[in-house]
Design a protein around this motif. Structure first.
Motif, PDB file in Angstrom:
ATOM      1  N   TYR A  12       0.837  -1.202   0.000  1.00 58.68           N
ATOM      2  CA  TYR A  12       0.000   0.000   0.000  1.00 58.68           C
ATOM      3  C   TYR A  12       0.877   1.260   0.000  1.00 58.68           C
ATOM      4  CZ  TYR A  12      -3.230  -3.314   2.432  1.00 58.68           C
ATOM      5  OH  TYR A  12      -3.991  -4.388   2.815  1.00 58.68           O
TER       6      TYR A  12
ATOM      7  N   ALA B 268      -8.052  -3.217   1.475  1.00 60.85           N
ATOM      8  CA  ALA B 268      -7.366  -2.049   2.015  1.00 60.85           C
ATOM      9  C   ALA B 268      -7.636  -1.880   3.496  1.00 60.85           C
ATOM     10  CB  ALA B 268      -7.801  -0.794   1.275  1.00 60.85           C
ATOM     11  N   LEU B 269      -6.760  -1.147   4.155  1.00 62.59           N
ATOM     12  CA  LEU B 269      -6.940  -0.711   5.535  1.00 62.59           C
ATOM     13  C   LEU B 269      -7.483   0.705   5.493  1.00 62.59           C
ATOM     14  CD1 LEU B 269      -3.522  -1.909   6.962  1.00 62.59           C
ATOM     15  CD2 LEU B 269      -5.701  -3.087   7.138  1.00 62.59           C
ATOM     16  N   ILE B 270      -8.639   0.904   6.146  1.00 60.32           N
ATOM     17  CA  ILE B 270      -9.263   2.223   6.178  1.00 60.32           C
ATOM     18  C   ILE B 270      -9.044   2.813   7.565  1.00 60.32           C
ATOM     19  CG2 ILE B 270     -11.372   3.534   5.829  1.00 60.32           C
ATOM     20  CD1 ILE B 270     -10.339   1.990   3.367  1.00 60.32           C
TER      21      ILE B 270
ATOM     22  N   GLN C 110      -1.543  -5.933  -5.300  1.00 61.88           N
ATOM     23  CA  GLN C 110      -1.512  -7.334  -4.908  1.00 61.88           C
ATOM     24  C   GLN C 110      -0.526  -7.981  -5.869  1.00 61.88           C
ATOM     25  OE1 GLN C 110      -3.046  -8.436  -2.277  1.00 61.88           O
ATOM     26  NE2 GLN C 110      -2.687 -10.624  -2.444  1.00 61.88           N
TER      27      GLN C 110
ATOM     28  N   LEU D 258      -5.522   6.111   1.761  1.00 65.77           N
ATOM     29  CA  LEU D 258      -4.984   5.172   0.778  1.00 65.77           C
ATOM     30  C   LEU D 258      -4.884   5.829  -0.593  1.00 65.77           C
ATOM     31  CD1 LEU D 258      -4.159   2.203   0.128  1.00 65.77           C
ATOM     32  CD2 LEU D 258      -6.539   1.862  -0.584  1.00 65.77           C
TER      33      LEU D 258
ATOM     34  N   VAL E  69      -4.849  -3.232  -7.271  1.00 62.52           N
ATOM     35  CA  VAL E  69      -6.149  -3.653  -6.756  1.00 62.52           C
ATOM     36  C   VAL E  69      -7.084  -2.460  -6.612  1.00 62.52           C
ATOM     37  CG1 VAL E  69      -7.343  -4.672  -4.780  1.00 62.52           C
ATOM     38  CG2 VAL E  69      -5.171  -5.623  -5.543  1.00 62.52           C
ATOM     39  N   ASP E  70      -6.535  -1.346  -6.132  1.00 59.65           N
ATOM     40  CA  ASP E  70      -7.363  -0.164  -5.864  1.00 59.65           C
ATOM     41  C   ASP E  70      -6.507   1.083  -6.050  1.00 59.65           C
ATOM     42  OD1 ASP E  70      -9.457   0.899  -3.000  1.00 59.65           O
ATOM     43  OD2 ASP E  70      -9.005   1.865  -4.919  1.00 59.65           O
TER      44      ASP E  70
ATOM     45  N   GLN F 166      -3.159   0.442  -3.915  1.00 62.64           N
ATOM     46  CA  GLN F 166      -2.897  -0.868  -3.328  1.00 62.64           C
ATOM     47  C   GLN F 166      -2.528  -1.837  -4.438  1.00 62.64           C
ATOM     48  OE1 GLN F 166      -6.174  -2.528  -1.110  1.00 62.64           O
ATOM     49  NE2 GLN F 166      -5.380  -4.601  -1.284  1.00 62.64           N
TER      50      GLN F 166
ATOM     51  N   GLY G  65      -6.184  -9.142   0.273  1.00 61.46           N
ATOM     52  CA  GLY G  65      -6.115  -8.115  -0.763  1.00 61.46           C
ATOM     53  C   GLY G  65      -7.032  -6.935  -0.558  1.00 61.46           C
TER      54      GLY G  65
END
Lengths: 113, 114
Positions: free
Chosen positions: A33, B101-103, A50, A45, A55-56, A48, B99
């Motif tokens: 991340y 995210a951490l919020i 993987q 964020l 992924v995001d 991200q 997979g």
């Protein structure tokens, strides 16, 4: 075990210049991340990965920010051109899998003047 | 969608008194929950985590948190504050799936006075 390594620790640039940050995650961690932490706020964020796939990246300002993760290991985050509001700490974190915590690097403190 | 709300932006306690930092979460899925601490000019350090096992979770430095699904809360407590506990604390939610995210919440600043 070695932690998440980031460089540089500090960077000062003028607006409209470009800058790049580097991150080496913990060996074997598939998820990586990039977060942006503005002073006084929680980390947000940016992107991200993987392995080496995205992924995001929904909150990444793609007109100026880019990131890549070569061979699913190291990652670089670039800003071009920088704006004053990009002044923040950029945190890299890695995570092994579900039910595990993320490990964070020390961060890169960027100041845009 | 997932989100986390830290109910207090700043908490002040005296050394030796209990600490309570409040966190509510929202998650459409079975969540993993974490508390991280950040000391000035230091990196983020994990205090404790909940990942669908025991609802009362013990962490480092005497901290603990209880997962309450009915209240969607994950409050952080410590029986007796120490001066070294002064720092920024973040409540974090993640889907209990690989997979994701951490919020982060917005953080709570803990001040400890002597």
């Amino acid at each position: 075990e070695a932690g998440v390594a980031q460089s540089p620790r500090y960077k000062i640039i003028e607006k409209r210049q470009s800058v790049a940050f580097w991150c080496n995650p913990i060996s074997g961690h598939a998820t990586l991340y990039w977060y942006q932490q503005i002073l006084g706020q929680g980390p947000k964020l940016l992107i991200q990965f993987q392995n080496n796939g995205v992924v995001d990246d929904s909150q990444l300002p793609k007109d100026r920010f880019s990131a890549e993760r070569l061979k699913g290991v190291d990652s670089t985050l670039k800003i071009q051109p920088a704006k004053l509001e990009d002044s923040a700490v950029y945190l890299c974190a890695s995570r092994q899998g579900r039910n595990t915590e993320a490990f964070f690097g020390q961060g890169t403190r960027l100041t845009v003047v | 969608a997932q989100s986390v709300t830290q109910l207090d932006s700043h908490v002040s306690v005296s050394e030796g008194t209990p600490v309570l930092l409040r966190c509510n979460y929202s998650s459409s899925y079975s969540p993993s929950l974490f508390w991280y601490v950040q000391h000035p000019n230091k990196g983020l350090q994990l205090l404790l985590k909940y990942t669908s096992a025991a609802t009362l979770v013990k962490g480092i430095n005497g901290f603990e948190a209880e997962f309450k699904k009915s209240e969607t809360s994950f409050h952080l407590t410590k029986p007796s504050a120490h001066m070294s506990d002064a720092a920024e604390y973040f409540c974090v939610v993640s889907r209990n799936q690989a997979g994701t995210a951490l919020i982060f919440g917005k953080g709570t600043t803990l001040s400890v006075s002597s």
